[in-house]
Write a protein that holds these residues in place. Structure first.
Motif, PDB file in Angstrom:
ATOM      1  N   VAL A 129       0.931  -1.184   0.099  1.00  0.00           N
ATOM      2  CA  VAL A 129      -0.041  -0.065  -0.188  1.00  0.00           C
ATOM      3  C   VAL A 129       0.903   1.232   0.003  1.00  0.00           C
ATOM      4  O   VAL A 129       1.891   1.286   1.033  1.00  0.00           O
ATOM      5  CB  VAL A 129      -0.874   0.074   1.248  1.00  0.00           C
ATOM      6  CG1 VAL A 129      -1.654   1.410   1.275  1.00  0.00           C
ATOM      7  CG2 VAL A 129      -1.837  -1.165   1.198  1.00  0.00           C
ATOM      8  N   GLU A 130       0.533   2.105  -1.129  1.00  0.00           N
ATOM      9  CA  GLU A 130       1.300   3.392  -0.973  1.00  0.00           C
ATOM     10  C   GLU A 130       0.320   4.487  -1.630  1.00  0.00           C
ATOM     11  O   GLU A 130      -0.408   4.283  -2.461  1.00  0.00           O
ATOM     12  CB  GLU A 130       2.465   3.186  -2.072  1.00  0.00           C
ATOM     13  CG  GLU A 130       3.302   4.581  -2.090  1.00  0.00           C
ATOM     14  CD  GLU A 130       4.468   4.332  -3.166  1.00  0.00           C
ATOM     15  OE1 GLU A 130       4.351   5.411  -4.065  1.00  0.00           O
ATOM     16  OE2 GLU A 130       5.134   3.740  -3.212  1.00  0.00           O
ATOM     17  N   LEU A 131       0.222   5.521  -0.719  1.00  0.00           N
ATOM     18  CA  LEU A 131      -0.657   6.738  -1.199  1.00  0.00           C
ATOM     19  C   LEU A 131       0.267   7.894  -0.721  1.00  0.00           C
ATOM     20  O   LEU A 131       1.260   7.893  -0.004  1.00  0.00           O
ATOM     21  CB  LEU A 131      -2.133   6.663  -0.343  1.00  0.00           C
ATOM     22  CG  LEU A 131      -2.038   6.667   0.915  1.00  0.00           C
ATOM     23  CD1 LEU A 131      -2.663   7.864   1.475  1.00  0.00           C
ATOM     24  CD2 LEU A 131      -3.071   5.436   1.463  1.00  0.00           C
ATOM     25  N   HIS A 132      -0.481   9.011  -1.277  1.00  0.00           N
ATOM     26  CA  HIS A 132       0.164  10.333  -1.136  1.00  0.00           C
ATOM     27  C   HIS A 132      -0.709  11.205  -0.486  1.00  0.00           C
ATOM     28  O   HIS A 132      -1.972  11.281  -0.889  1.00  0.00           O
ATOM     29  CB  HIS A 132       0.618  10.828  -2.292  1.00  0.00           C
ATOM     30  CG  HIS A 132       1.845   9.996  -3.100  1.00  0.00           C
ATOM     31  ND1 HIS A 132       3.146  10.344  -2.854  1.00  0.00           N
ATOM     32  CD2 HIS A 132       1.781   9.190  -3.943  1.00  0.00           C
ATOM     33  CE1 HIS A 132       4.059   9.468  -3.128  1.00  0.00           C
ATOM     34  NE2 HIS A 132       3.270   8.483  -3.895  1.00  0.00           N
ATOM     35  N   TYR A 133      -0.488  11.959   0.545  1.00  0.00           N
ATOM     36  CA  TYR A 133      -1.226  12.568   1.742  1.00  0.00           C
ATOM     37  C   TYR A 133      -0.463  14.065   1.665  1.00  0.00           C
ATOM     38  O   TYR A 133       0.679  13.855   2.526  1.00  0.00           O
ATOM     39  CB  TYR A 133      -1.672  12.098   2.628  1.00  0.00           C
ATOM     40  CG  TYR A 133      -2.702  12.664   3.649  1.00  0.00           C
ATOM     41  CD1 TYR A 133      -4.189  12.517   3.173  1.00  0.00           C
ATOM     42  CD2 TYR A 133      -2.448  13.406   4.694  1.00  0.00           C
ATOM     43  CE1 TYR A 133      -4.937  13.262   3.690  1.00  0.00           C
ATOM     44  CE2 TYR A 133      -3.261  14.188   5.122  1.00  0.00           C
ATOM     45  CZ  TYR A 133      -4.845  13.936   4.971  1.00  0.00           C
ATOM     46  OH  TYR A 133      -5.730  14.867   5.637  1.00  0.00           O
ATOM     47  N   ALA A 134      -1.092  15.073   1.357  1.00  0.00           N
ATOM     48  CA  ALA A 134      -0.414  16.291   1.968  1.00  0.00           C
ATOM     49  C   ALA A 134       0.989  16.421   1.440  1.00  0.00           C
ATOM     50  O   ALA A 134       1.896  17.039   2.010  1.00  0.00           O
ATOM     51  CB  ALA A 134      -0.428  16.798   3.192  1.00  0.00           C
ATOM     52  N   GLY A 135       1.488  15.745   0.009  1.00  0.00           N
ATOM     53  CA  GLY A 135       2.514  15.822  -0.499  1.00  0.00           C
ATOM     54  C   GLY A 135       3.589  14.895   0.272  1.00  0.00           C
ATOM     55  O   GLY A 135       4.678  14.788  -0.222  1.00  0.00           O
ATOM     56  N   ASP A 136       3.006  14.102   1.126  1.00  0.00           N
ATOM     57  CA  ASP A 136       4.127  12.913   1.744  1.00  0.00           C
ATOM     58  C   ASP A 136       3.805  11.437   0.992  1.00  0.00           C
ATOM     59  O   ASP A 136       2.482  11.270   1.247  1.00  0.00           O
ATOM     60  CB  ASP A 136       3.866  13.199   3.236  1.00  0.00           C
ATOM     61  CG  ASP A 136       4.714  14.455   3.617  1.00  0.00           C
ATOM     62  OD1 ASP A 136       5.297  14.863   3.118  1.00  0.00           O
ATOM     63  OD2 ASP A 136       3.938  14.578   4.689  1.00  0.00           O
ATOM     64  N   GLU A 137       4.525  10.742   1.107  1.00  0.00           N
ATOM     65  CA  GLU A 137       4.166   9.374   0.824  1.00  0.00           C
ATOM     66  C   GLU A 137       4.110   8.453   1.860  1.00  0.00           C
ATOM     67  O   GLU A 137       4.600   8.800   3.146  1.00  0.00           O
ATOM     68  CB  GLU A 137       5.621   8.481   0.085  1.00  0.00           C
ATOM     69  CG  GLU A 137       5.196   7.086  -0.253  1.00  0.00           C
ATOM     70  CD  GLU A 137       6.477   6.339  -0.643  1.00  0.00           C
ATOM     71  OE1 GLU A 137       6.598   5.018  -0.427  1.00  0.00           O
ATOM     72  OE2 GLU A 137       7.261   6.924  -1.365  1.00  0.00           O
ATOM     73  N   ILE A 138       2.525   7.855   1.969  1.00  0.00           N
ATOM     74  CA  ILE A 138       2.164   7.181   3.113  1.00  0.00           C
ATOM     75  C   ILE A 138       2.322   5.612   2.711  1.00  0.00           C
ATOM     76  O   ILE A 138       1.558   5.024   1.950  1.00  0.00           O
ATOM     77  CB  ILE A 138       0.648   7.538   3.430  1.00  0.00           C
ATOM     78  CG1 ILE A 138       0.420   9.120   3.614  1.00  0.00           C
ATOM     79  CG2 ILE A 138       0.315   6.590   4.614  1.00  0.00           C
ATOM     80  CD1 ILE A 138       1.576   9.632   4.695  1.00  0.00           C
ATOM     81  N   SER A 139       3.378   5.014   3.244  1.00  0.00           N
ATOM     82  CA  SER A 139       3.518   3.538   3.088  1.00  0.00           C
ATOM     83  C   SER A 139       4.423   3.001   4.367  1.00  0.00           C
ATOM     84  O   SER A 139       5.084   3.841   4.902  1.00  0.00           O
ATOM     85  CB  SER A 139       4.255   3.254   1.728  1.00  0.00           C
ATOM     86  OG  SER A 139       5.757   3.807   1.998  1.00  0.00           O
ATOM     87  N   VAL A 140       4.318   1.662   4.325  1.00  0.00           N
ATOM     88  CA  VAL A 140       5.059   1.037   5.558  1.00  0.00           C
ATOM     89  C   VAL A 140       6.456   1.490   5.165  1.00  0.00           C
ATOM     90  O   VAL A 140       7.330   1.414   6.038  1.00  0.00           O
ATOM     91  CB  VAL A 140       4.641  -0.320   5.315  1.00  0.00           C
ATOM     92  CG1 VAL A 140       5.580  -1.150   6.437  1.00  0.00           C
ATOM     93  CG2 VAL A 140       3.421  -0.757   5.870  1.00  0.00           C
ATOM     94  N   GLU A 141       6.896   1.215   3.752  1.00  0.00           N
ATOM     95  CA  GLU A 141       8.324   1.364   3.480  1.00  0.00           C
ATOM     96  C   GLU A 141       8.723   2.970   3.895  1.00  0.00           C
ATOM     97  O   GLU A 141       9.905   2.793   4.616  1.00  0.00           O
ATOM     98  CB  GLU A 141       8.309   0.959   2.006  1.00  0.00           C
ATOM     99  CG  GLU A 141       9.937   1.103   1.598  1.00  0.00           C
ATOM    100  CD  GLU A 141      10.202   0.989   0.252  1.00  0.00           C
ATOM    101  OE1 GLU A 141      11.204   1.287  -0.423  1.00  0.00           O
ATOM    102  OE2 GLU A 141       9.446   0.116  -0.559  1.00  0.00           O
ATOM    103  N   ALA A 142       8.096   3.680   3.808  1.00  0.00           N
ATOM    104  CA  ALA A 142       8.545   5.216   3.917  1.00  0.00           C
ATOM    105  C   ALA A 142       8.395   5.338   5.175  1.00  0.00           C
ATOM    106  O   ALA A 142       9.247   6.156   5.715  1.00  0.00           O
ATOM    107  CB  ALA A 142       7.618   6.138   3.137  1.00  0.00           C
ATOM    108  N   LEU A 143       7.594   4.967   6.026  1.00  0.00           N
ATOM    109  CA  LEU A 143       6.999   5.505   7.572  1.00  0.00           C
ATOM    110  C   LEU A 143       7.392   4.600   8.435  1.00  0.00           C
ATOM    111  O   LEU A 143       7.603   4.964   9.815  1.00  0.00           O
ATOM    112  CB  LEU A 143       5.727   5.873   7.594  1.00  0.00           C
ATOM    113  CG  LEU A 143       5.394   7.103   6.672  1.00  0.00           C
ATOM    114  CD1 LEU A 143       3.631   7.009   7.128  1.00  0.00           C
ATOM    115  CD2 LEU A 143       5.955   8.144   6.827  1.00  0.00           C
ATOM    116  N   GLY A 144       7.533   3.313   8.139  1.00  0.00           N
ATOM    117  CA  GLY A 144       7.614   2.105   9.219  1.00  0.00           C
ATOM    118  C   GLY A 144       6.217   1.770   9.564  1.00  0.00           C
ATOM    119  O   GLY A 144       5.190   2.657   9.357  1.00  0.00           O
ATOM    120  N   ALA A 145       6.023   0.787  10.008  1.00  0.00           N
ATOM    121  CA  ALA A 145       4.551   0.157  10.452  1.00  0.00           C
ATOM    122  C   ALA A 145       3.937   1.055  11.544  1.00  0.00           C
ATOM    123  O   ALA A 145       2.870   1.273  11.364  1.00  0.00           O
ATOM    124  CB  ALA A 145       4.710  -1.145  10.977  1.00  0.00           C
TER     125      ALA A 145
END
Length: 163
Positions: free
Chosen positions: A51-67
């Motif tokens: 799952v990867e989505l973009h919100y307010a210019g940021d990538e929202i994913s487990v890979e980008a943010l951590g679980a």
């Protein structure tokens, strides 16, 4: 006076709770340590790794943010929706006793809910480590609208039973 307290006090108390929550810096509301300590986050990593989505210019994913941060993002957005769902419901409930036209009641209730959401985001811009997002206002507006529509349906059913 009794009607004002009965119908408007819950609205203003709820608005006060929202204001207080928005006054808290991110560090005081950070759910990541609690989530990491109490949940097996490998399940989140496994289920949502693609799952990867973009919100307010940021990538929202487990890979980008951590679980933990990924899960916290969705909890925070659900909190926005639910908070404004309740505010919309309460706003409709309060206005229903002053306006006879159902359409006017829900339009004014929604407008007031959106105005409060906008003011809340502006307020967050002055809070340390918080940032305002128009996307949050859209979530708030949607939650408020659903709360107002539910209140409208409930009041319509109550009115029909009285007849």
């Amino acid at each position: 006076m009794k009607k004002i307290l009965l119908y408007w006090l819950p609205v203003f108390l709820w608005m006060g709770i929202i204001f207080y929550a928005s006054s808290q810096p991110y560090e005081k509301q950070d759910l990541r340590p609690t989530l990491s300590a109490n949940l097996d986050l490998t399940i989140i990593e496994t289920l949502f790794s693609s799952v990867e989505l973009h919100y307010a210019g940021d990538e929202i994913s487990v890979e980008a943010l951590g679980a933990a941060h990924f899960l916290e993002f969705f909890i925070r957005k659900a909190a926005h929706f639910i908070t404004y769902f309740v505010l919309g419901f309460l706003m409709y409930r309060a206005l229903k006793h002053y306006l006879l036209n159902n359409r006017s009641t829900w339009l004014i209730a929604w407008f007031m809910t959106i105005l409060y959401a906008i003011s809340d985001e502006i307020h967050q811009g002055f809070t340390p480590n918080r940032s305002p997002h128009i996307e949050d206002v859209m979530i708030d507006a949607t939650g408020g609208l659903i709360g107002i529509l539910l209140a409208s349906i409930i009041y319509r059913k109550i009115r029909t039973k009285k007849i």
